[in-house]
Design a protein around this motif. Structure first.
Motif, PDB file in Angstrom:
ATOM      1  N   SER A 269       0.822  -1.208   0.000  1.00 54.27           N
ATOM      2  CA  SER A 269       0.000   0.000   0.000  1.00 54.27           C
ATOM      3  C   SER A 269       0.856   1.257   0.000  1.00 54.27           C
ATOM      4  O   SER A 269       0.589   2.214  -0.735  1.00 54.27           O
TER       5      SER A 269
ATOM      6  N   GLN B  71     -17.189  -8.582   3.593  1.00 55.67           N
ATOM      7  CA  GLN B  71     -15.836  -8.540   3.061  1.00 55.67           C
ATOM      8  C   GLN B  71     -15.105  -7.249   3.437  1.00 55.67           C
ATOM      9  O   GLN B  71     -14.104  -6.905   2.814  1.00 55.67           O
TER      10      GLN B  71
ATOM     11  N   ALA C 156     -11.269  -7.098   3.927  1.00 58.24           N
ATOM     12  CA  ALA C 156     -10.362  -7.303   2.795  1.00 58.24           C
ATOM     13  C   ALA C 156      -9.665  -6.010   2.391  1.00 58.24           C
ATOM     14  O   ALA C 156      -8.548  -6.038   1.851  1.00 58.24           O
ATOM     15  N   LEU C 157     -10.309  -4.867   2.655  1.00 55.12           N
ATOM     16  CA  LEU C 157      -9.760  -3.579   2.234  1.00 55.12           C
ATOM     17  C   LEU C 157     -10.340  -2.495   3.133  1.00 55.12           C
ATOM     18  O   LEU C 157     -11.532  -2.189   3.062  1.00 55.12           O
TER      19      LEU C 157
ATOM     20  N   LEU D 172      -4.677  -4.198   3.191  1.00 54.88           N
ATOM     21  CA  LEU D 172      -4.800  -4.551   1.775  1.00 54.88           C
ATOM     22  C   LEU D 172      -4.512  -6.045   1.638  1.00 54.88           C
ATOM     23  O   LEU D 172      -3.417  -6.496   1.973  1.00 54.88           O
TER      24      LEU D 172
ATOM     25  N   GLN E 272      -7.289 -10.745  -1.671  1.00 53.98           N
ATOM     26  CA  GLN E 272      -8.633 -10.940  -2.201  1.00 53.98           C
ATOM     27  C   GLN E 272      -9.114  -9.790  -3.074  1.00 53.98           C
ATOM     28  O   GLN E 272     -10.062  -9.949  -3.844  1.00 53.98           O
ATOM     29  N   VAL E 273      -8.494  -8.628  -2.940  1.00 47.16           N
ATOM     30  CA  VAL E 273      -9.043  -7.415  -3.541  1.00 47.16           C
ATOM     31  C   VAL E 273      -9.247  -7.509  -5.052  1.00 47.16           C
ATOM     32  O   VAL E 273     -10.330  -7.162  -5.548  1.00 47.16           O
TER      33      VAL E 273
ATOM     34  N   ALA F 125     -12.982  -7.028  -6.493  1.00 50.71           N
ATOM     35  CA  ALA F 125     -13.268  -5.870  -7.342  1.00 50.71           C
ATOM     36  C   ALA F 125     -13.866  -6.309  -8.671  1.00 50.71           C
ATOM     37  O   ALA F 125     -14.882  -5.760  -9.131  1.00 50.71           O
TER      38      ALA F 125
ATOM     39  N   GLY G   6      -6.889   0.596  -8.891  1.00 49.16           N
ATOM     40  CA  GLY G   6      -6.431  -0.066  -7.672  1.00 49.16           C
ATOM     41  C   GLY G   6      -4.977  -0.467  -7.788  1.00 49.16           C
ATOM     42  O   GLY G   6      -4.118  -0.031  -7.041  1.00 49.16           O
TER      43      GLY G   6
ATOM     44  N   VAL H 169      -5.529  -5.709 -10.212  1.00 49.47           N
ATOM     45  CA  VAL H 169      -6.956  -5.429 -10.300  1.00 49.47           C
ATOM     46  C   VAL H 169      -7.372  -5.261 -11.759  1.00 49.47           C
ATOM     47  O   VAL H 169      -8.386  -5.819 -12.203  1.00 49.47           O
TER      48      VAL H 169
ATOM     49  N   PHE I  72     -16.844  -3.964   1.901  1.00 50.19           N
ATOM     50  CA  PHE I  72     -16.329  -3.769   0.552  1.00 50.19           C
ATOM     51  C   PHE I  72     -17.451  -3.210  -0.317  1.00 50.19           C
ATOM     52  O   PHE I  72     -18.563  -3.750  -0.317  1.00 50.19           O
TER      53      PHE I  72
ATOM     54  N   CYS J 202     -18.733  -1.330  -4.168  1.00 50.59           N
ATOM     55  CA  CYS J 202     -18.454  -1.149  -5.591  1.00 50.59           C
ATOM     56  C   CYS J 202     -19.604  -0.383  -6.219  1.00 50.59           C
ATOM     57  O   CYS J 202     -20.766  -0.538  -5.811  1.00 50.59           O
TER      58      CYS J 202
END
Length: 352
Positions: free
Chosen positions: A187, A224, A227-228, A241, A244-245, A249, A279, A283, A342, A344
Motif C-alpha cells: 500500500s 468482506q 479485505a480492504l 490490503l 482478495q481485492v 473488485a 487499484g 486489479v 467492501f 463497488c
C-alpha cells in the motif's frame, strides 16, 4: 445530470519508484523492518508493476519517513484544501461558471479528518456563496467518487440546485504507515496524492462534449470489509490490503455492470470507453479477464496508474479526463469504482 466541467490537480513533486527505493534504503525504517519487508518493498519498487512514479505532497522523500500523528495531520491540513481548490478551479473554468453559481459542494476524502469538515475550507478558498449546501463524505475509500456523484445527482433532481461541485481529494502521503505486513508495505508503494473535481449540472452546458449520467448501481458487501480498509493504530491510519481485492473488485464490478446493462437493454459490447478505478495492475488484469476485455479497453486506467499510482477516490476523474483528451468514441461509457466496505459502484454515461 450532465458533467459540465472537469479538473484534476497533483502536488508539484513527482517521485519515481527508483527514487522511493533509494530513499527507503537510506532511511532509519530500513533497519527497523525485517528481511521479508525488504524483499517485498524491493519487488514492488524495482520490478514492473504498472506504476512508474507518483506525485506526493513532500518537499523531499525524507519527509515520508516522519510518521507520527501530528506530522501526518499537518500534511493533510496543508495540502487537501489546496489540491481540492486547484482541481475545482479547473473544473469551473471548463464549465464557464463563476464560483458563486455553485449551489452545492460535495467533498469526499478518506486520508484525513477535519471538524469542521474539509468542505468549509474548500468553499472558503473558492469563495463560494455563504448559503452553499456543503456536504462531507468520509470513509468510502477509493470508491468515493461515484457515491459523491450520486448525491450530487439527487441534489440536482430535487430541484434545489442547478450546479453542484463534486470534489474527491486524497493526500495518501498523510496516511502513511509502515510495518512488516506485506499488505501495508505494498500500500505504501502504490498510492499517490491528488484531487479530482467535476461541475455537475441539471441541464447540459457548453462543454467540449455532452456527458449525461443515465443510470447507476451500487453493491455493498460488509462481510468482506476486512479485505480492504483503514484501521487506527497509535493514532494513525493503517491500510489493510489483502490478496482478495482483485477478485472482489472484478466480481462486484461485473455484477453491477450486468444489472445496469439489463435495465438499459444493452450489452457490455456497447461500451465505447471504460472509465475504471485501477487499484493496481492485478486489479486491472482481474477486471480484464472477468469482463472479457482487451488490454486496449482499459488503456486509460493503465496510463493513469503508470503515471500517478493509485490516487484513491480521485483516480476516476483522471481516467475520465484522459478519455476525453483522447477523443474516445461517442456512445455508452462505463464509469466504475470500488473500495473500502467492501463497496463497488458503476454508472452508465452517454457521451456525444
Amino acid at each position: 445530470m450532465f458533467i459540465s466541467g472537469l479538473g484534476t490537480a497533483v502536488p508539484a513533486q513527482r517521485y519515481s519508484k527508483a527514487e522511493c527505493w533509494s530513499a527507503f534504503q537510506a532511511s532509519d525504517w530500513f533497519a527497523r523492518l525485517g528481511p521479508r519487508a525488504h524483499l517485498v518493498t524491493n519487488a514492488v519498487l524495482t520490478r514492473d508493476n504498472g506504476i512508474e512514479a507518483r506525485y506526493l505532497a513532500l518537499e523531499s522523500l525524507d519527509e515520508v519517513f516522519q510518521i507520527d500523528p501530528d506530522t501526518l495531520h499537518k500534511r493533510f491540513m496543508e495540502n487537501a484544501p489546496l489540491l481540492a481548490r486547484n482541481a475545482a478551479v479547473k473544473a469551473l473554468d471548463q464549465a464557464r461558471l463563476a464560483p458563486r453559481q455553485i449551489d452545492a459542494l460535495v467533498v469526499s476524502t478518506c486520508t484525513g479528518y477535519l471538524c469542521p469538515g474539509l468542505s468549509g475550507y474548500v468553499a472558503e478558498r473558492l469563495d463560494l456563496r455563504s448559503n452553499v449546501q456543503a456536504f462531507d463524505l468520509v470513509g468510502q475509500g477509493c470508491a468515493a467518487a461515484l457515491p459523491n456523484f450520486n448525491l450530487s445527482h439527487a441534489l440536482l433532481a430535487s430541484g434545489q440546485c442547478r450546479h453542484v461541485l463534486s470534489v474527491c481529494v486524497e493526500v495518501c502521503s498523510a496516511a502513511m504507515y509502515l510495518d512488516d505486513d506485506p499488505g501495508v508495505l505494498i500500500s505504501a508503494c502504490l498510492f499517490g496524492d491528488g484531487a479530482g473535481a467535476a461541475v455537475l449540472s441539471h441541464v447540459s452546458q457548453e462543454f467540449a462534449r455532452r456527458i449525461e449520467w443515465l443510470d447507476n448501481e451500487s453493491l455493498l458487501n460488509p462481510a468482506q470489509r476486512n479485505a480492504l480498509k483503514f484501521e487506527s493504530r497509535q493514532g494513525m491510519l493503517r491500510n489493510v490490503l489483502t490478496r482478495q481485492v482483485p477478485h472482489l473488485a472484478a466480481d462486484h464490478a461485473h455484477q453491477i455492470l450486468d444489472t445496469v446493462m439489463r435495465r438499459a437493454g444493452r450489452d457490455a459490447a456497447d461500451i465505447k470507453a471504460w472509465i475504471v478505478h485501477a487499484g493496481g495492475r492485478d486489479v486491472l488484469l482481474a477486471i480484464e479477464k472477468k469482463f472479457g476485455l482487451d488490454p486496449h479497453d482499459l488503456r486509460y486506467s493503465a496510463r493513469i496508474l503508470h503515471d500517478y499510482g493509485n490516487l484513491s477516490s480521485a483516480f476516476v476523474y483522471f481516467v475520465l479526463q484522459a478519455a476525453l483528451a483522447d477523443q474516445a468514441h461517442a456512445g455508452a461509457w462505463w464509469l466504475s469504482s470500488f473500495g473500502a466496505g467492501f463497496s463497488c459502484h458503476g454508472a452508465l454515461l452517454a457521451v456525444e
